[in-house]
Design an enzyme around this catalytic site. Structure first.
Site, PDB file in Angstrom:
ATOM      1  N   LYS A  12       0.897  -1.187  -0.052  1.00  0.00           N
ATOM      2  CA  LYS A  12       0.020   0.035  -0.005  1.00  0.00           C
ATOM      3  C   LYS A  12       0.753   1.207   0.042  1.00  0.00           C
ATOM      4  O   LYS A  12       0.517   2.045  -0.710  1.00  0.00           O
ATOM      5  CB  LYS A  12      -1.112   0.012   1.220  1.00  0.00           C
ATOM      6  N   ASP A  67      -8.849   2.511   3.930  1.00  0.00           N
ATOM      7  CA  ASP A  67      -9.569   1.133   4.313  1.00  0.00           C
ATOM      8  C   ASP A  67     -10.139   0.637   2.960  1.00  0.00           C
ATOM      9  O   ASP A  67     -10.946   1.445   2.262  1.00  0.00           O
ATOM     10  CB  ASP A  67     -10.491   1.085   5.470  1.00  0.00           C
ATOM     11  N   SER A  68      -9.977  -0.450   2.507  1.00  0.00           N
ATOM     12  CA  SER A  68     -10.304  -1.101   1.219  1.00  0.00           C
ATOM     13  C   SER A  68     -10.664  -2.430   1.410  1.00  0.00           C
ATOM     14  O   SER A  68     -10.210  -3.137   2.206  1.00  0.00           O
ATOM     15  CB  SER A  68      -9.422  -0.890   0.092  1.00  0.00           C
ATOM     16  N   ASP A 153      -6.452  -8.883  -6.664  1.00  0.00           N
ATOM     17  CA  ASP A 153      -6.197  -8.454  -7.863  1.00  0.00           C
ATOM     18  C   ASP A 153      -6.245  -9.571  -8.861  1.00  0.00           C
ATOM     19  O   ASP A 153      -6.579  -9.145  -9.928  1.00  0.00           O
ATOM     20  CB  ASP A 153      -4.633  -7.730  -7.985  1.00  0.00           C
TER      21      ASP A 153
END
Length: 197
Positions: A12, A67-68, A153
């Site tokens: 990140k 936050d994801s 991903d």
């Protein structure tokens, strides 16, 4: 100007550094080495604010926190805020991905809609707090593909790609992901708020 990113996740930090460099090269994003707060919020915004407040208090610097997670339509928006812990408290990305694929094993393509959400909080010590959100719509593939990115991903296929040559984010270049991702979209909404820094 230094801004601390409230995460211990080096992926990140690197992604944010690259996104920020494109629009605000005068900002230096630094990693956070302080204590992690308990993420007991039930929304992305609550958890992002918890982390940003803790980092701002610990460092005295303006703090960003993301936050994801991935939200799957047929699962009512889950894993959502539990994306990092979907397969248990170990934050095992491979196990999370495998469990999600197993749960969707019999779900046909038309019902595999999903989106990534990124909520970014900006907390200025003794000052304002802001929250912005970015959403990246798409669907889930039936199997992982590509070695790029991280987390979910390799199974996320973003909308808007030409039919027949669709790729997962795991097959995107870093530049392609940075230009389109949920974090890039959230950061674009944050840029005007950073002008006061």
């Amino acid at each position: 100007m230094r801004v601390v990113l409230a995460t211990h996740n080096p992926h990140k930090v690197e992604e944010f550094q690259q996104i920020v460099a494109q629009t605000r090269p005068d900002l230096e994003v630094v990693g956070y080495d302080g204590p992690e707060p308990v993420e007991d919020g039930v929304t992305f915004a609550e958890n992002a604010l918890l982390k940003a407040r803790a980092a701002a208090a610990h460092t005295g610097l303006p703090a960003l926190a993301d936050d994801s997670g991935i939200c799957v339509d047929v699962l009512g928006g889950s894993p959502g805020v539990f994306s990092a812990y979907w397969a248990g408290q170990n934050k095992d990305a491979a196990a999370n991905l495998e469990l999600l694929l197993d749960q969707l094993r019999d779900i046909a393509d038309p019902h595999r809609g999903a989106h990534f959400t990124s909520t970014i909080a900006l907390v200025i010590p003794g000052g304002a707090e802001h929250v912005v959100e970015g959403v990246w719509p798409g669907r889930l593939a039936h199997a992982p593909s590509g070695a790029g990115g991280f987390g979910y991903d390799p199974i996320f296929v973003p909308d808007g790609q030409p039919a027949g040559v669709e790729r997962t984010v795991g097959e995107f270049t870093a530049e392609e992901k940075q230009a389109q991702s949920h974090r890039a979209r959230a950061f674009a909404a944050l840029v005007p708020l950073l002008a006061g820094l």
